[in-house]
Design a protein around this motif. Structure first.
Motif, mmCIF file in Angstrom:
data_model
loop_
_atom_site.group_PDB
_atom_site.id
_atom_site.type_symbol
_atom_site.label_atom_id
_atom_site.label_comp_id
_atom_site.label_asym_id
_atom_site.label_seq_id
_atom_site.Cartn_x
_atom_site.Cartn_y
_atom_site.Cartn_z
ATOM 1 N N SER A 292 0.837 -1.200 0.000
ATOM 2 C CA SER A 292 0.000 0.000 0.000
ATOM 3 C C SER A 292 0.868 1.244 0.000
ATOM 4 O O SER A 292 1.989 1.236 0.531
ATOM 5 C CB SER A 292 -0.926 0.013 1.230
ATOM 6 O OG SER A 292 -0.164 0.010 2.425
ATOM 7 N N GLN A 296 -0.388 8.152 -1.627
ATOM 8 C CA GLN A 296 -1.340 8.181 -2.729
ATOM 9 C C GLN A 296 -2.633 7.426 -2.397
ATOM 10 O O GLN A 296 -3.596 7.487 -3.181
ATOM 11 C CB GLN A 296 -0.704 7.545 -3.969
ATOM 12 C CG GLN A 296 0.544 8.251 -4.453
ATOM 13 C CD GLN A 296 0.263 9.663 -4.929
ATOM 14 O OE1 GLN A 296 -0.820 9.957 -5.470
ATOM 15 N NE2 GLN A 296 1.230 10.565 -4.717
ATOM 16 N N HIS A 297 -2.642 6.706 -1.280
ATOM 17 C CA HIS A 297 -3.819 5.946 -0.842
ATOM 18 C C HIS A 297 -4.247 4.930 -1.896
ATOM 19 O O HIS A 297 -5.418 4.825 -2.263
ATOM 20 C CB HIS A 297 -4.992 6.896 -0.516
ATOM 21 C CG HIS A 297 -4.661 7.915 0.523
ATOM 22 N ND1 HIS A 297 -4.463 7.607 1.863
ATOM 23 C CD2 HIS A 297 -4.477 9.267 0.407
ATOM 24 C CE1 HIS A 297 -4.181 8.705 2.530
ATOM 25 N NE2 HIS A 297 -4.168 9.738 1.670
ATOM 26 N N THR A 298 -3.240 4.204 -2.373
ATOM 27 C CA THR A 298 -3.502 3.140 -3.335
ATOM 28 C C THR A 298 -2.969 1.823 -2.766
ATOM 29 O O THR A 298 -2.139 1.802 -1.856
ATOM 30 C CB THR A 298 -2.822 3.431 -4.678
ATOM 31 O OG1 THR A 298 -1.406 3.562 -4.476
ATOM 32 C CG2 THR A 298 -3.364 4.706 -5.306
ATOM 33 N N SER A 299 -3.439 0.723 -3.343
ATOM 34 C CA SER A 299 -2.953 -0.611 -2.959
ATOM 35 C C SER A 299 -2.604 -1.382 -4.231
ATOM 36 O O SER A 299 -3.199 -1.147 -5.291
ATOM 37 C CB SER A 299 -4.005 -1.361 -2.141
ATOM 38 O OG SER A 299 -5.212 -1.490 -2.861
ATOM 39 N N THR A 300 -1.659 -2.323 -4.090
ATOM 40 C CA THR A 300 -1.149 -3.048 -5.256
ATOM 41 C C THR A 300 -1.004 -4.524 -4.926
ATOM 42 O O THR A 300 -0.554 -4.890 -3.833
ATOM 43 C CB THR A 300 0.221 -2.488 -5.687
ATOM 44 O OG1 THR A 300 0.095 -1.088 -5.957
ATOM 45 C CG2 THR A 300 0.731 -3.198 -6.931
ATOM 46 N N ASN A 354 -3.477 -2.502 -9.613
ATOM 47 C CA ASN A 354 -3.384 -1.344 -8.737
ATOM 48 C C ASN A 354 -4.778 -0.771 -8.522
ATOM 49 O O ASN A 354 -5.529 -0.570 -9.483
ATOM 50 C CB ASN A 354 -2.456 -0.298 -9.373
ATOM 51 C CG ASN A 354 -2.150 0.846 -8.441
ATOM 52 O OD1 ASN A 354 -2.677 1.931 -8.617
ATOM 53 N ND2 ASN A 354 -1.291 0.615 -7.454
ATOM 54 N N TRP A 355 -5.143 -0.513 -7.222
ATOM 55 C CA TRP A 355 -6.463 0.003 -6.884
ATOM 56 C C TRP A 355 -6.355 1.335 -6.145
ATOM 57 O O TRP A 355 -5.367 1.594 -5.447
ATOM 58 C CB TRP A 355 -7.210 -0.977 -5.968
ATOM 59 C CG TRP A 355 -7.610 -2.270 -6.593
ATOM 60 C CD1 TRP A 355 -8.742 -2.556 -7.308
ATOM 61 C CD2 TRP A 355 -6.873 -3.503 -6.550
ATOM 62 N NE1 TRP A 355 -8.764 -3.858 -7.701
ATOM 63 C CE2 TRP A 355 -7.622 -4.477 -7.252
ATOM 64 C CE3 TRP A 355 -5.652 -3.874 -6.002
ATOM 65 C CZ2 TRP A 355 -7.190 -5.775 -7.407
ATOM 66 C CZ3 TRP A 355 -5.220 -5.167 -6.147
ATOM 67 C CH2 TRP A 355 -5.985 -6.111 -6.842
ATOM 68 N N SER A 356 -7.395 2.124 -6.307
ATOM 69 C CA SER A 356 -7.492 3.378 -5.558
ATOM 70 C C SER A 356 -8.088 3.095 -4.186
ATOM 71 O O SER A 356 -8.438 1.952 -3.860
ATOM 72 C CB SER A 356 -8.369 4.382 -6.312
ATOM 73 O OG SER A 356 -9.700 3.873 -6.415
ATOM 74 N N ALA A 357 -8.229 4.151 -3.372
ATOM 75 C CA ALA A 357 -8.771 3.986 -2.017
ATOM 76 C C ALA A 357 -10.195 3.462 -2.022
ATOM 77 O O ALA A 357 -10.607 2.757 -1.089
ATOM 78 C CB ALA A 357 -8.698 5.310 -1.261
ATOM 79 N N GLN A 359 -11.303 1.297 -4.063
ATOM 80 C CA GLN A 359 -11.218 -0.027 -4.700
ATOM 81 C C GLN A 359 -11.524 0.003 -6.196
ATOM 82 O O GLN A 359 -11.847 -1.025 -6.800
ATOM 83 C CB GLN A 359 -12.154 -1.021 -4.014
ATOM 84 C CG GLN A 359 -11.776 -1.310 -2.573
ATOM 85 C CD GLN A 359 -10.367 -1.880 -2.465
ATOM 86 O OE1 GLN A 359 -10.039 -2.883 -3.091
ATOM 87 N NE2 GLN A 359 -9.525 -1.210 -1.673
ATOM 88 N N LEU A 362 -7.180 0.780 -11.079
ATOM 89 C CA LEU A 362 -6.437 1.810 -11.776
ATOM 90 C C LEU A 362 -5.610 1.261 -12.922
ATOM 91 O O LEU A 362 -5.440 1.919 -13.949
ATOM 92 C CB LEU A 362 -5.524 2.565 -10.793
ATOM 93 C CG LEU A 362 -6.219 3.284 -9.636
ATOM 94 C CD1 LEU A 362 -5.179 3.905 -8.704
ATOM 95 C CD2 LEU A 362 -7.172 4.343 -10.168
#
Length: 826
Positions: A292, A296-300, A354-357, A359, A362
């Motif tokens: 995470s 940028q508050h993203t998760s991978t 890759n996802w945004s906050a 979900q 991206l």
């Protein structure tokens, strides 16, 4: 640190009055030393029995210590006879010894000859123990191990008490990977590279024994936090000439060795050549990394699924001599050449999401990675040794010089393509030649102060020089060509000097126990240059004072207690310090750490040994070890990482760090039971609790319980057929960031001897019912978690052929009575 020295001087202060009071008024003391008639080495656990001339019942008795020495106290005046016995040796008789009041009689050296049965030109001698327990070390007699003879050094180490080996060949001693490896008691620069690869390049058929020293004395280098493992190669000291050929072929490893020995009078010569090949094997691999980005508050999610192929080869050859001049001067020397290396390649499918906050997806990218690697090293070891003995027994001077030169070259490449169009978007090629030279000059002197009291003094100067050049070429996608990457390329020069001095004393503390105490001082100076380090920081020299204490107490003829303490140091090697950043895998980068501090460890051990005679033996060792500045692999995750003019995304960087403090408390149990003259059972159980105090992430300490156990069964069907089973289990290993997998292996072996026992044929099978060993790893760190699984091919079948030929001469020495019929005089 002052407490061991306070204890040391208190014991010396009270030694003389305690020792002087051990003898009753009017009675005599009888002492001597038991040695092997051929090698002149001391014999431990020989039984000494004294009888009055008019009785068949023993009057008194004792056993010899690890130096072959014995003492019989409080003997009244009179006439006696003495009997000396040891397993595998002919008994020795002194028919008459006349003892007078207040006499101190020294029988000096008593030589025992081995029991032997001549079979044409070969002599078969009685076998000693597989495991021998000395005052300061444990010896595993590898040449008696039939299961491992078709394998490599790693296969033997798996059976050694207190030693554990994982599926990749990485070795730990009492739970520590900080081990000082020696070959025939001397260092080798080839261990400065990948120790696991070196150990898997030495054929087991070339190894005579393995010595394990968990608490080394002052005479040994302070380097090696876990202790010392000394690999003794085969060499015959008997007169005449003989040779041994050993050939092994299997589905996982092929190896062979040839040994030649010749000795006439006081001159001996030996030579050997050995080699092994491990054919290509394929290892499937999968991994999932969740990470995470808190900014940028993203998760991978990053997934890998692929396999790699790997091949290893090695060759060793060497020769040596020893020459005794006028009985008291011994010269010996040796030179060896070693070459080993490996090649590999792999293909890995990669999937990254890759996802945004909230979900929202991206990106979703698939790619293919093709890797290749190559490593080759040439090593030359040379040494010369001079040993001088004197008229006074046990007075010795020894001077030795050793030098080791290692040249190595490694290359690696990685091309990555976007799918489904197969467009090349990343490529890198590395070439890293290096040179390592290690030279040591050592002087040791032993001076007997009085009977059974010996003082040892000595010093050593060691010089280590390392140079390395790393050239990196990176792909320029627009030009579809490679250019030298100046930001990643680097060179290093590393120079280390260590000045060492030591003193130790060995003595009995009255009739209470035997003691061996000493201290070693080492001065370390380092001068290094790393071309791409962010800043060049001079490494200040540092001093290390290393005390060591051993207490040993024999209780009767069968029980031995040992208590010991030592301080150790683990200096990071240049592989740990080299700041070279390896970006062959742009998502999993490795790098050295030039700012590592050396580890300092203190180790306490309590040991118990029980000699069951013909039934077997039992050993128990309880230890506690605390390491400061503990060095461990450490992974950091970066959503974006800039190195030079290159930018990497979603990347983990693995390096070595001073993690904090590590505390280990453990127990090792070893049993060797002979149920009959045909069936033998051996087992080793090792348990330890680990507490890691994490200073990099305060509050994230690690606690774990680890264990290892093995079992060894041997059955002698008849004089020519023998079978063996060995099974081993290592529990999962817990480190500061995660859990590393458990490991199970088992093997079967059958051997038949023929040609009057000059030839033998052995069949071996390892993990015959499982093709792979699954290695599941779980690692967690700041903002990431990683789960991976490697399926390592481990099943193998092999055959080993050994042939001994030549003519040996075992001359039986006359049973001379020291000092004449009445024994020696004062």
């Amino acid at each position: 640190m002052k407490r061991p020295f306070i204890l040391f001087f208190l014991i010396l202060l009270f030694l003389h009055p305690v020792y002087a009071q051990s003898k009753k008024a009017g009675n005599a003391i009888l002492s001597g030393k038991i040695i092997d008639s051929a090698s002149h080495l001391p014999l431990e656990y020989a039984t000494i029995t004294i009888y009055t001339s008019a009785s068949q019942l023993p009057f008194s008795g004792s056993t010899s210590d690890n130096a072959g020495l014995f003492t019989l106290n409080d003997i009244p005046a009179g006439n006696y006879r003495l009997m000396v016995e040891s397993i595998g040796y002919n008994s020795f008789n002194i028919p008459t010894i006349e003892i007078t009041k207040n006499s101190i009689i020294d029988l000096k050296n008593i030589s025992l000859t081995k029991k032997s049965v001549s079979l044409q030109n070969i002599t078969v001698v009685a076998h000693g123990r597989l495991v021998e327990n000395k005052i300061d070390k444990m010896v595993y007699n590898a040449e008696k191990d039939i299961t491992s003879q078709s394998g490599v050094a790693t296969d033997i180490l798996r059976k050694v008490p207190m030693v554990s080996v994982d599926v990749n060949g990485n070795v730990e001693l009492s739970g520590s990977s900080g081990i000082r490896f020696l070959i025939n008691g001397k260092p080798s620069s080839m261990f400065g590279s990948n120790i696991a690869d070196v150990l898997q390049s030495i054929p087991a058929s070339q190894i005579k024994s393995i010595e394990v020293i968990t608490n080394p004395g002052a005479r040994y280098d302070a380097q090696g936090l876990g202790g010392i493992i000394n690999i003794i190669l085969k060499k015959n000291t008997a007169h005449g000439t003989n040779s041994t050929i050993s050939l092994a072929s299997g589905s996982r490893t092929d190896n062979g060795s040839f040994n030649f020995n010749a000795r006439k009078n006081d001159f001996g010569f030996h030579a050997y050549v050995s080699g092994n090949i491990r054919p290509y094997a394929t290892t499937p691999y999968t991994s999932n990394r969740n990470s995470s980005d808190s900014i940028q508050h993203t998760s991978t999610l990053y997934q890998q699924d692929g396999s790699s192929r790997f091949r290893r080869q090695a060759i060793q050859t060497g020769l040596g001599f020893d020459w005794t001049v006028k009985e008291k001067n011994n010269y010996s020397g040796s030179v060896s050449y070693n070459q080993f290396g490996y090649t590999g390649n792999g293909t890995v499918f990669q999937h990254q999401k890759n996802w945004s906050a909230d979900q929202s997806l991206l990106s979703d990218v698939n790619s293919l990675s093709n890797t290749s690697n190559f490593y080759k090293a040439h090593n030359i070891d040379a040494g010369f040794n001079y040993k001088r003995t004197f008229d006074k027994e046990d007075q010795e001077l020894e001077v030795s010089i050793t030098s080791s030169l290692n040249n190595s070259t490694s290359t690696a490449g990685n091309n990555q393509l976007l799918l489904p169009m197969d467009s090349l978007y990343y490529g890198i090629n590395n070439r890293n030649p290096g040179k390592e030279t290690e030279t040591e000059l050592e002087v040791n002197y032993t001076q007997p102060l009085q009977k059974e009291i010996q003082l040892g003094l000595g010093g050593k100067f060691s010089l280590l020089d390392i140079s390395s050049q790393a050239d990196i070429w990176s792909l320029v996608p627009n030009l579809k060509s490679y250019t030298r990457n100046k930001a990643l390329s680097n060179n290093l020069d590393y120079h280390q000097k260590v000045y060492a001095f030591y003193s130790e004393i060995k003595l009995p503390v009255g009739s209470l126990f035997d003691a061996k105490m000493g201290a070693r001082y080492e001065r370390t100076e380092i001068n290094s240059f790393y071309s791409n380090a962010q800043r060049q920081i001079p490494t200040p020299g540092y001093n290390t004072l290393v005390p060591s204490i051993y207490f040993s107490k024999k209780i009767g003829d069968r029980h031995t207690l040992k208590l010991s303490y030592s301080k150790r140091i683990e200096r990071p090697d240049y592989g740990d310090l080299n700041p070279f950043i390896n970006t062959a895998d742009p998502k999993n980068i490795t790098a050295g750490n030039p700012y590592l501090k050396p580890e300092i460890g203190n180790r306490y051990e309590l040991g118990y040994a029980l000699d069951l005679g013909s039934v077997g033996s039992f050993m128990a060792n309880l230890f506690y070890r605390a390491n400061n500045h503990d060095i461990q692999p450490y992974i950091m995750y970066y959503p974006v990482l800039v190195i030079g003019d290159s930018t990497f995304s979603n990347v983990s960087v693995s390096s070595r760090e001073n993690i904090g403090m590590e505390k280990n408390t453990g127990l090792n149990l070893f049993g060797d039971i002979h149920y009959s003259n045909k069936f033998t059972f051996r087992s080793n159980l090792f348990f330890f609790h680990r507490h890691i105090i994490n200073v990099l992430q305060p509050g994230f300490d690690a606690y774990s319980f680890n264990y290892r156990m093995n079992i060894n069964l041997t059955y002698q069907f008849n004089t020519r057929w023998v079978g063996e089973f060995f099974g081993n289990f290592n529990s999962p290993r817990n480190e500061v960031q995660g859990r590393y997998p458990s490991f199970v292996t088992y093997s079967f072996a059958f051997r038949k001897q023929f040609w009057n026992k000059k030839g033998s044929l052995a069949l071996t099978a390892t993990n015959p019912f499982n093709e792979y060993v699954n290695q599941q790893t779980e690692v967690k760190g700041p903002n990431f978690s990683l789960n991976s699984n490697r399926k390592i091919p481990f099943r193998s079948f092999g055959v080993n052929f050994t042939w001994k030929f030549g003519k040996l001469e075992f001359k039986k020495e006359k049973d001379e009575i020291p000092g004449g019929i009445n024994g020696p005089t004062d």
